[in-house]
Write a protein that holds these residues in place. Structure first.
Motif, short mmCIF file in Angstrom:
data_model
loop_
_atom_site.label_atom_id
_atom_site.label_comp_id
_atom_site.label_asym_id
_atom_site.label_seq_id
_atom_site.Cartn_x
_atom_site.Cartn_y
_atom_site.Cartn_z
N PHE A 1 0.81 -1.21 0.00
CA PHE A 1 0.00 0.00 0.00
C PHE A 1 0.85 1.26 0.00
N ASP A 2 0.46 2.18 -0.86
CA ASP A 2 0.99 3.55 -0.82
C ASP A 2 -0.18 4.44 -0.40
N MET A 3 -0.28 4.70 0.90
CA MET A 3 -1.38 5.50 1.44
C MET A 3 -0.86 6.90 1.78
N GLN A 4 -1.40 7.88 1.12
CA GLN A 4 -0.96 9.25 1.34
C GLN A 4 -2.15 10.15 1.66
N GLY A 5 -1.97 11.04 2.62
CA GLY A 5 -3.00 12.02 2.95
C GLY A 5 -4.06 11.53 3.90
N THR A 6 -3.87 10.38 4.54
CA THR A 6 -4.92 9.87 5.43
C THR A 6 -5.12 10.78 6.64
N GLU A 7 -4.13 11.63 6.93
CA GLU A 7 -4.30 12.58 8.03
C GLU A 7 -5.34 13.65 7.70
N ASN A 8 -5.76 13.71 6.43
CA ASN A 8 -6.76 14.69 6.02
C ASN A 8 -8.19 14.28 6.39
N VAL A 9 -8.36 13.05 6.84
CA VAL A 9 -9.71 12.58 7.19
C VAL A 9 -10.10 13.14 8.56
N PRO A 10 -11.14 13.97 8.66
CA PRO A 10 -11.56 14.49 9.96
C PRO A 10 -11.96 13.36 10.90
N ARG A 11 -11.66 13.51 12.16
CA ARG A 11 -11.95 12.46 13.13
C ARG A 11 -13.40 12.47 13.61
N GLU A 12 -14.14 13.49 13.27
CA GLU A 12 -15.55 13.53 13.66
C GLU A 12 -16.31 14.42 12.69
N GLY A 13 -17.63 14.26 12.70
CA GLY A 13 -18.49 15.09 11.86
C GLY A 13 -18.85 14.42 10.55
N GLY A 14 -19.98 14.83 10.02
CA GLY A 14 -20.45 14.30 8.75
C GLY A 14 -19.49 14.63 7.61
N LEU A 15 -19.40 13.71 6.64
CA LEU A 15 -18.42 13.84 5.57
C LEU A 15 -18.85 12.99 4.38
N VAL A 16 -18.76 13.55 3.17
CA VAL A 16 -18.98 12.77 1.95
C VAL A 16 -17.62 12.37 1.40
N LEU A 17 -17.32 11.07 1.39
CA LEU A 17 -16.08 10.56 0.81
C LEU A 17 -16.37 10.23 -0.65
N ALA A 18 -15.69 10.90 -1.57
CA ALA A 18 -15.92 10.69 -3.01
C ALA A 18 -14.66 10.14 -3.66
N SER A 19 -14.80 9.02 -4.36
CA SER A 19 -13.64 8.33 -4.93
C SER A 19 -13.88 7.98 -6.40
N ASN A 20 -12.78 7.86 -7.15
CA ASN A 20 -12.89 7.29 -8.49
C ASN A 20 -13.24 5.81 -8.37
N HIS A 21 -13.61 5.19 -9.50
CA HIS A 21 -14.14 3.82 -9.45
C HIS A 21 -13.56 2.99 -10.59
N ILE A 22 -12.62 2.09 -10.26
CA ILE A 22 -11.95 1.28 -11.29
C ILE A 22 -11.99 -0.21 -10.98
N SER A 23 -12.57 -0.59 -9.84
CA SER A 23 -12.55 -1.99 -9.41
C SER A 23 -13.79 -2.33 -8.61
N TYR A 24 -14.14 -3.61 -8.60
CA TYR A 24 -15.26 -4.07 -7.78
C TYR A 24 -14.93 -3.97 -6.28
N LEU A 25 -13.65 -3.83 -5.94
CA LEU A 25 -13.24 -3.80 -4.54
C LEU A 25 -12.94 -2.39 -4.04
N ASP A 26 -13.29 -1.39 -4.81
CA ASP A 26 -12.92 -0.02 -4.44
C ASP A 26 -13.52 0.43 -3.12
N PHE A 27 -14.70 -0.08 -2.78
CA PHE A 27 -15.30 0.34 -1.50
C PHE A 27 -14.43 -0.13 -0.33
#
Length: 239
Positions: free
Chosen positions: A24-50
């Motif tokens: 895994f190359d995981m970058q920017g995960t510190e940008n995820v707020p630890r609380e509060g409502g949030l819409v996570l929007a991602s590109n979609h290239i695989s059946y396992l993307d979720f």
């Protein structure tokens, strides 16, 4: 309410990742707020993307409720798991119910996961985005978290057999800073801003990706504009 299903499923997924020796190359995960409502929007290239988009939120201790087609909830194996993890079923003939469900989740402080392209991109480039993610964020008064995935198409994507061999595949998960949205901004403009952010993250993930196709036959997972043999966006649209 206690999460009885989601944590064990995440744990099982981590064991599987280790067994497959995914890198895994995981970058920017510190940008995820630890609380509060949030819409996570991602590109979609695989059946396992979720699975992998949801993994981006785990360092912040968040669980993502993904919107997924209702047929997945009707499957005898995946159905109980999806319901237990409180994902949101979408009947495309009656999408308003799912939309209201997602709004309620956002307003109660949940992270709702959305794939704005709606279906897998067979060209592995960004398709046109639907407006639902932007509309939800505006109506619920929450930010949008842009996420880009790369390499996941090599595990399992549309028109290809699954490849769950122990082949040390690298996977890129890049997370951007949350986008603030103005309820008064045209939804189309918010959608275009979101698409632009995800495009930037996707290009960064592609540039950082350590693998290149080993030959012409292996070029199927590389977009045509990067020299691969994946369909062009125009060709993919006609498939």
């Amino acid at each position: 309410m206690a999460e009885l299903v989601y944590p064990p499923v995440v744990g099982a997924a981590r064991v599987l990742f280790k067994a497959l020796d995914l890198r895994f190359d995981m970058q920017g995960t510190e940008n995820v707020p630890r609380e509060g409502g949030l819409v996570l929007a991602s590109n979609h290239i695989s059946y396992l993307d979720f699975v992998f988009a949801g993994l981006a939120a785990r360092p912040s201790g968040r669980l993502v409720r993904f919107m997924a087609k209702d047929s997945v909830f009707k499957h005898k194996v995946s159905g109980p798991l999806m319901r237990g993890m409180k994902h949101i079923p979408v009947d495309r003939r009656q999408g308003e119910h799912a939309y209201r469900h997602a709004l309620d989740a956002l307003r109660s402080g949940e992270v709702v996961g959305v794939f704005p392209e709606a279906t897998i991109s067979q060209s592995f480039t960004l398709k046109n985005f639907k407006s639902g993610a932007a509309r939800m964020a505006q109506e619920a008064g929450v930010p949008i978290l842009p996420v880009a995935l790369w390499g996941t198409q090599r595990l399992w994507t549309k028109g290809r057999k699954r490849d769950f061999g122990r082949n040390h595949l690298p996977l890129g998960i890049h997370v951007g800073e949350p986008m603030k949205v103005d309820p008064e901004e045209p939804t189309a403009a918010v959608t275009e801003r979101m698409r632009g952010r995800i495009q930037e993250l996707l290009e960064a993930a592609q540039q950082a990706y350590p693998d290149t196709p080993s030959g012409p036959e292996d070029g199927w997972w590389q977009p045509a504009h990067l020299g691969g043999s994946a369909p062009t966006p125009k060709q993919a649209k006609s498939l």
